[in-house]
Design a protein around this motif. Structure first.
Motif, mmCIF file in Angstrom:
data_model
loop_
_atom_site.group_PDB
_atom_site.id
_atom_site.type_symbol
_atom_site.label_atom_id
_atom_site.label_comp_id
_atom_site.label_asym_id
_atom_site.label_seq_id
_atom_site.Cartn_x
_atom_site.Cartn_y
_atom_site.Cartn_z
ATOM 1 N N ASN A 112 -0.424 -3.385 1.572
ATOM 2 C CA ASN A 112 -0.137 -2.329 0.611
ATOM 3 C C ASN A 112 0.934 -2.832 -0.368
ATOM 4 O O ASN A 112 2.133 -2.762 -0.102
ATOM 5 N N TYR A 113 0.475 -3.338 -1.497
ATOM 6 C CA TYR A 113 1.374 -3.906 -2.506
ATOM 7 C C TYR A 113 2.333 -2.871 -3.060
ATOM 8 O O TYR A 113 3.518 -3.161 -3.267
ATOM 9 N N GLU A 114 1.845 -1.676 -3.335
ATOM 10 C CA GLU A 114 2.693 -0.612 -3.892
ATOM 11 C C GLU A 114 3.863 -0.307 -2.956
ATOM 12 O O GLU A 114 5.007 -0.215 -3.383
ATOM 13 N N ARG A 115 3.535 -0.137 -1.698
ATOM 14 C CA ARG A 115 4.555 0.196 -0.700
ATOM 15 C C ARG A 115 5.575 -0.932 -0.569
ATOM 16 O O ARG A 115 6.783 -0.688 -0.544
ATOM 17 N N SER B 48 7.788 -1.191 -3.751
ATOM 18 C CA SER B 48 8.716 -0.056 -3.821
ATOM 19 C C SER B 48 9.832 -0.186 -2.793
ATOM 20 O O SER B 48 11.003 0.073 -3.092
ATOM 21 N N TRP C 71 10.829 4.085 4.140
ATOM 22 C CA TRP C 71 9.417 3.708 4.067
ATOM 23 C C TRP C 71 8.748 3.645 5.433
ATOM 24 O O TRP C 71 7.565 3.330 5.537
ATOM 25 N N LEU D 40 4.459 -6.845 -9.463
ATOM 26 C CA LEU D 40 4.618 -5.410 -9.213
ATOM 27 C C LEU D 40 6.074 -5.079 -8.903
ATOM 28 O O LEU D 40 6.618 -4.073 -9.379
ATOM 29 N N GLN E 16 8.006 -4.996 -12.155
ATOM 30 C CA GLN E 16 7.699 -3.764 -12.898
ATOM 31 C C GLN E 16 8.468 -2.577 -12.329
ATOM 32 O O GLN E 16 9.075 -1.800 -13.070
ATOM 33 N N LYS E 17 8.437 -2.440 -11.020
ATOM 34 C CA LYS E 17 9.112 -1.311 -10.377
ATOM 35 C C LYS E 17 10.637 -1.414 -10.512
ATOM 36 O O LYS E 17 11.309 -0.409 -10.697
#
Length: 125
Positions: free
Chosen positions: A6-9, A12, A29, A52, A55-56
Motif C-alpha cells: 500500500n504505497y499511499e499508506r 503517508s 497507522w 509519492l 508529493q505528500k
C-alpha cells in the motif's frame, strides 16, 4: 494470497514519522515501528514510493510550514523591538525576553532536527 504493498499508506506514514516520530506515526497507522523503518529503507530503492512520499511531504509542508518564515520574522521583529524598549532593571521584562529567547532557540533546534530527519530519509545527492 499476499497483500499488495500500500504505497499511499506507507508514504503517508513516512511523512507523519518526520513530524511525529516513528512511534506516534506507527500508532496512528496501526503498524509497527519496524514497518516504518522498512518503508524508509525502501525509499532509496523504490521510485514510486519516493515520488509519492515527496508529493505528500510537500503537501504537508504547504499546509503549515509555508507560514512559518513570515511568522518567525514578525516574532523576531517584535522581540527585537521589545528588547530595545524594555527597562533593563525590570525583572519582569528580563524574564519575558529570556523566555522569548528560549522559545526561539527551541524553534531553531526543532528545525535542525526536522532537516536532519528529512536528510536521513532521502538520499540527497
Amino acid at each position: 494470497m499476499p497483500q499488495s504493498f500500500n504505497y499511499e499508506r506507507a508514504a503517508s506514514a513516512l511523512v507523519d514519522a518526520i513530524f511525529m516520530g516513528d512511534k506516534a506515526a506507527a500508532e496512528k497507522w496501526g503498524v509497527s515501528t519496524r514497518s516504518i523503518e522498512g518503508w524508509r529503507s525502501r525509499l532509496n530503492e523504490d521510485a514510486r514510493l519516493a515520488g509519492l512520499f515527496q508529493q505528500k511531504k510537500k503537501a504537508r509542508e504547504k499546509t503549515w510550514a509555508s507560514e512559518i518564515p513570515e511568522t518567525i520574522q514578525l516574532g523576531l521583529k517584535f522581540i527585537q523591538d521589545a528588547t530595545k524598549e524594555a527597562n533593563p532593571a525590570d525583572p519582569d521584562a528580563i524574564k519575558a525576553i529570556a523566555d522569548a529567547m528560549k522559545v526561539l532557540m527551541e524553534i531553531d533546534l526543532t528545525k535542525q532536527i526536522l532537516d536532519a530527519r528529512m536528510a536521513e530519509m532521502v538520499d540527497i545527492h
